[in-house]
Design a protein around this motif. Structure first.
Motif, PDB file in Angstrom:
ATOM      1  N   SER A   1       0.830  -1.204   0.000  1.00 45.09           N
ATOM      2  CA  SER A   1       0.000   0.000   0.000  1.00 45.09           C
ATOM      3  C   SER A   1       0.866   1.255   0.000  1.00 45.09           C
ATOM      4  CB  SER A   1      -0.925   0.005   1.216  1.00 45.09           C
ATOM      5  OG  SER A   1      -1.774  -1.137   1.189  1.00 45.09           O
ATOM      6  N   ILE A   2       0.287   2.336  -0.498  1.00 44.98           N
ATOM      7  CA  ILE A   2       0.982   3.619  -0.596  1.00 44.98           C
ATOM      8  C   ILE A   2       0.185   4.652   0.189  1.00 44.98           C
ATOM      9  CG2 ILE A   2       1.787   5.413  -2.184  1.00 44.98           C
ATOM     10  CD1 ILE A   2       1.863   3.313  -4.375  1.00 44.98           C
ATOM     11  N   ASP A   3       0.832   5.309   1.124  1.00 41.68           N
ATOM     12  CA  ASP A   3       0.119   6.355   1.849  1.00 41.68           C
ATOM     13  C   ASP A   3       0.312   7.692   1.140  1.00 41.68           C
ATOM     14  OD1 ASP A   3       2.624   7.416   2.671  1.00 41.68           O
ATOM     15  OD2 ASP A   3       2.670   6.013   4.354  1.00 41.68           O
ATOM     16  N   ASP A   4      -0.186   8.747   1.723  1.00 41.26           N
ATOM     17  CA  ASP A   4      -0.189  10.046   1.057  1.00 41.26           C
ATOM     18  C   ASP A   4       1.155  10.765   1.104  1.00 41.26           C
ATOM     19  OD1 ASP A   4      -2.819   9.713   0.396  1.00 41.26           O
ATOM     20  OD2 ASP A   4      -3.598  10.758   2.164  1.00 41.26           O
ATOM     21  N   GLU A   5       2.075  10.296   1.914  1.00 40.34           N
ATOM     22  CA  GLU A   5       3.352  10.969   2.091  1.00 40.34           C
ATOM     23  C   GLU A   5       4.440  10.353   1.213  1.00 40.34           C
ATOM     24  OE1 GLU A   5       3.616  13.686   3.885  1.00 40.34           O
ATOM     25  OE2 GLU A   5       1.504  13.565   4.505  1.00 40.34           O
ATOM     26  N   ASP A   6       5.134  11.216   0.484  1.00 39.67           N
ATOM     27  CA  ASP A   6       6.324  10.810  -0.275  1.00 39.67           C
ATOM     28  C   ASP A   6       6.051   9.580  -1.146  1.00 39.67           C
ATOM     29  OD1 ASP A   6       8.854  11.004  -1.184  1.00 39.67           O
ATOM     30  OD2 ASP A   6       9.839  10.214   0.607  1.00 39.67           O
ATOM     31  N   GLN A   7       5.042   9.663  -1.995  1.00 39.43           N
ATOM     32  CA  GLN A   7       4.637   8.513  -2.798  1.00 39.43           C
ATOM     33  C   GLN A   7       5.702   8.106  -3.819  1.00 39.43           C
ATOM     34  OE1 GLN A   7       0.779   9.764  -4.319  1.00 39.43           O
ATOM     35  NE2 GLN A   7      -0.266   8.702  -2.647  1.00 39.43           N
ATOM     36  N   GLY A   8       6.477   9.082  -4.295  1.00 41.99           N
ATOM     37  CA  GLY A   8       7.527   8.771  -5.259  1.00 41.99           C
ATOM     38  C   GLY A   8       8.536   7.790  -4.710  1.00 41.99           C
ATOM     39  N   ASN A   9       8.981   8.007  -3.460  1.00 41.54           N
ATOM     40  CA  ASN A   9       9.940   7.096  -2.836  1.00 41.54           C
ATOM     41  C   ASN A   9       9.313   5.738  -2.555  1.00 41.54           C
ATOM     42  OD1 ASN A   9      12.292   8.570  -2.788  1.00 41.54           O
ATOM     43  ND2 ASN A   9      11.812   9.592  -0.857  1.00 41.54           N
ATOM     44  N   GLN A  10       8.028   5.728  -2.235  1.00 42.68           N
ATOM     45  CA  GLN A  10       7.356   4.453  -1.969  1.00 42.68           C
ATOM     46  C   GLN A  10       7.260   3.615  -3.242  1.00 42.68           C
ATOM     47  OE1 GLN A  10       3.825   4.729   0.832  1.00 42.68           O
ATOM     48  NE2 GLN A  10       4.249   6.902   0.556  1.00 42.68           N
ATOM     49  N   ILE A  11       7.003   4.275  -4.379  1.00 47.73           N
ATOM     50  CA  ILE A  11       6.980   3.560  -5.662  1.00 47.73           C
ATOM     51  C   ILE A  11       8.364   2.992  -5.956  1.00 47.73           C
ATOM     52  CG2 ILE A  11       6.706   3.822  -8.158  1.00 47.73           C
ATOM     53  CD1 ILE A  11       4.555   5.956  -7.550  1.00 47.73           C
ATOM     54  N   SER A  12       9.397   3.778  -5.682  1.00 48.10           N
ATOM     55  CA  SER A  12      10.779   3.309  -5.913  1.00 48.10           C
ATOM     56  C   SER A  12      11.093   2.103  -5.045  1.00 48.10           C
ATOM     57  CB  SER A  12      11.776   4.438  -5.624  1.00 48.10           C
ATOM     58  OG  SER A  12      11.586   5.519  -6.521  1.00 48.10           O
ATOM     59  N   ARG A  13      10.663   2.139  -3.771  1.00 49.24           N
ATOM     60  CA  ARG A  13      10.917   1.005  -2.872  1.00 49.24           C
ATOM     61  C   ARG A  13      10.159  -0.234  -3.340  1.00 49.24           C
ATOM     62  NH1 ARG A  13      10.524   4.916   1.283  1.00 49.24           N
ATOM     63  NH2 ARG A  13       8.412   4.218   1.835  1.00 49.24           N
ATOM     64  N   PHE A  14       8.937  -0.024  -3.864  1.00 45.67           N
ATOM     65  CA  PHE A  14       8.149  -1.140  -4.392  1.00 45.67           C
ATOM     66  C   PHE A  14       8.904  -1.807  -5.550  1.00 45.67           C
ATOM     67  CE2 PHE A  14       5.187  -2.905  -7.449  1.00 45.67           C
ATOM     68  CZ  PHE A  14       4.322  -3.648  -6.675  1.00 45.67           C
ATOM     69  N   LEU A  15       9.401  -0.990  -6.485  1.00 44.04           N
ATOM     70  CA  LEU A  15      10.109  -1.528  -7.648  1.00 44.04           C
ATOM     71  C   LEU A  15      11.414  -2.204  -7.219  1.00 44.04           C
ATOM     72  CD1 LEU A  15       9.531   1.443 -10.122  1.00 44.04           C
ATOM     73  CD2 LEU A  15       8.495  -0.826 -10.251  1.00 44.04           C
ATOM     74  N   GLU A  16      12.094  -1.631  -6.249  1.00 44.21           N
ATOM     75  CA  GLU A  16      13.331  -2.229  -5.741  1.00 44.21           C
ATOM     76  C   GLU A  16      13.052  -3.589  -5.111  1.00 44.21           C
ATOM     77  OE1 GLU A  16      16.400  -1.270  -2.110  1.00 44.21           O
ATOM     78  OE2 GLU A  16      15.728   0.425  -3.341  1.00 44.21           O
ATOM     79  N   GLY A  17      11.990  -3.665  -4.316  1.00 41.63           N
ATOM     80  CA  GLY A  17      11.624  -4.938  -3.704  1.00 41.63           C
ATOM     81  C   GLY A  17      11.256  -5.979  -4.737  1.00 41.63           C
ATOM     82  N   TYR A  18      10.559  -5.563  -5.789  1.00 38.84           N
ATOM     83  CA  TYR A  18      10.185  -6.492  -6.858  1.00 38.84           C
ATOM     84  C   TYR A  18      11.424  -7.033  -7.567  1.00 38.84           C
ATOM     85  CZ  TYR A  18       8.994  -7.777 -11.664  1.00 38.84           C
ATOM     86  OH  TYR A  18       8.923  -8.400 -12.871  1.00 38.84           O
ATOM     87  N   ARG A  19      12.349  -6.155  -7.903  1.00 44.62           N
ATOM     88  CA  ARG A  19      13.538  -6.578  -8.655  1.00 44.62           C
ATOM     89  C   ARG A  19      14.472  -7.425  -7.782  1.00 44.62           C
ATOM     90  NH1 ARG A  19      13.287  -4.466 -13.577  1.00 44.62           N
ATOM     91  NH2 ARG A  19      12.326  -2.419 -13.955  1.00 44.62           N
TER      92      ARG A  19
END
Length: 430
Positions: free
Chosen positions: A337-355
């Motif tokens: 899930s993504i909260d309202d704060e710093d969504q750009g970094n959360q997307i990056s962490r999601f992609l990093e975890g996937y890779r």
């Protein structure tokens, strides 16, 4: 002497083929009207014309009735083109052999036959938009543009249903093979003469450059090279879709041809301000991760689709998963899930975890991508429904022998496949 005889034989054969083709075309009255086909002349029609759009309809289908005037309006314009496009119709409810052969399981169903080979028609059905869409199929593989005005006219006339690729300072021969290969999916052109204003407008600063335009989404991407086929083709294939794809009936058909994994984001409502800001961040991530497709869907827009992934109004949204179009998907541990704060970094962490493989595999509760595309009631389902209805009626008649049997559906024949109205029984007109 034998060589001369061979030449004469070839000339006679060619003349015979042309004569045969002309005779085939004269069998059908091309007067700007929609041609009515049946089992006796269908194969002759699709052989006689280079491009023919066929409407498989049923007389009782309400949506078929509403489509008919649009086809009637488009027919004279399309048959009047330099390379005519013929529109025909088949009562597939009556001619069930044709319905079975071409796998018609919903009404209306449209197919384009190009040199006798069928392909599904997913374009618009309003007459003026349908005309613009079909003109793509008789356009040159690569259009040559020699001025700013010609570039503007080309883009305007192309419409918004296909991506557009324009090579600036790029030789026609460089993209001609790819333009032929992907003619059904995009417009291709090369601009031989253009001003600096065009370079500013399309945001490229050197040539040669291949500009990809997504008219519907107002997106542009630039490719400077390498100009070998392998790299050009990869760029073209990646730009058939926008950077971030809204999930709907039309885009699902595009996604099925793309082999990349899908980063799928669920939001409550794609139209609200918070979702729009997130979609912009998804586009930024997509531009740096072109090996993936980024897509999004709103619970409000398509709740049934989201529900198959266990996502609904009670879920903590936005939520991201990885889907390959099959019956399973991946979640990234601690990054769903993504909260309202710093969504750009959360997307990056999601992609990093996937890779890095920090994922958990789950099974969807509904159909695969192809299943969603084919989610209309199919022939087998219809057979089952008809059988069950018949059995229920039979049981009822045995229990109430004094009462006549009344069935509230149209009569069925032995071989009737009974495809349904494409848009659902709730919209069907009697």
């Amino acid at each position: 002497m034998p060589e001369m005889v061979k030449s004469i034989v070839w000339i006679l054969l060619l003349y015979g083929l042309v004569s045969f083709s002309s005779q085939e075309e004269t069998r059908f009255k091309i007067d700007g009207k929609v041609i009515e086909l049946d089992e006796s002349n269908f194969e002759s029609a699709i052989s006689a014309f280079d491009l023919i759009l066929v409407d498989f309809y049923a007389p009782w289908c309400g949506h078929c009735k509403r489509l008919a005037p649009q086809l009637d309006a488009a027919a004279p314009v399309l048959t009047g083109l330099k390379d005519p496009i013929v529109i025909a119709k088949v009562n597939a409810d009556k001619y069930t052999r044709l319905a079975r052969k071409y796998e018609i399981d919903a009404f209306p169903s449209l197919k384009i036959f190009i040199h006798g080979i069928p392909t599904e028609y997913y374009g618009p059905r309003q007459s003026d938009l349908l005309i613009r869409y079909l003109k793509k199929f008789v356009a040159p593989n690569v259009t040559i543009l020699n001025s700013d005005a010609e570039i503007k006219d080309f883009v305007d006339n192309a419409g918004s249903f296909f991506p557009i690729f324009i090579g600036f300072g790029l030789g026609e021969s460089i993209i001609s093979d790819l333009a032929l290969k992907y003619k059904k999916k995009a417009w291709f052109a090369v601009a031989n003469d253009f001003s600096e204003d065009m370079m500013v407008f399309y945001d490229f600063d050197k040539t040669p450059a291949l500009v990809a335009i997504q008219p519907t989404y107002n997106e542009r991407n630039i490719f400077y090279g390498p100009l070998e086929d392998e790299y050009l083709e990869e760029f073209i294939k990646q730009n058939f879709l926008p950077l971030s794809v809204p999930i709907n009936d039309d885009t699902l058909n595009l996604l099925k041809d793309d082999k990349r994994n899908i980063i799928l984001t669920f939001v409550e409502d794609v139209a609200d301000e918070k979702s729009q800001k997130l979609i912009k961040l998804l586009k930024a991530a997509a531009s740096s991760n072109r090996d993936l497709v980024f897509a999004y869907v709103g619970i409000k827009q398509w709740g049934d689709f989201a529900d198959t992934f266990g996502v609904n109004k009670k879920s903590f949204l936005p939520k991201m998963i990885i889907w390959d179009g099959g019956e399973e998907y991946l979640t990234v541990i601690d990054s769903e899930s993504i909260d309202d704060e710093d969504q750009g970094n959360q997307i990056s962490r999601f992609l990093e975890g996937y890779r890095e493989g920090r994922t958990e595999q789950k099974k969807i509760a509904g159909p695969s991508l192809i299943g969603f595309i084919n989610s209309l009631i199919g022939l087998k389902t219809v057979y089952i429904i008809v059988f069950l209805v018949a059995m229920l009626m039979l049981i009822r008649s045995l229990g109430q022998e004094d009462e006549p049997l009344r069935v509230g559906i149209r009569p069925q024949t032995e071989h009737d496949t009974a495809p349904r109205d494409e848009y659902g029984p709730e919209d069907k007109e009697d």
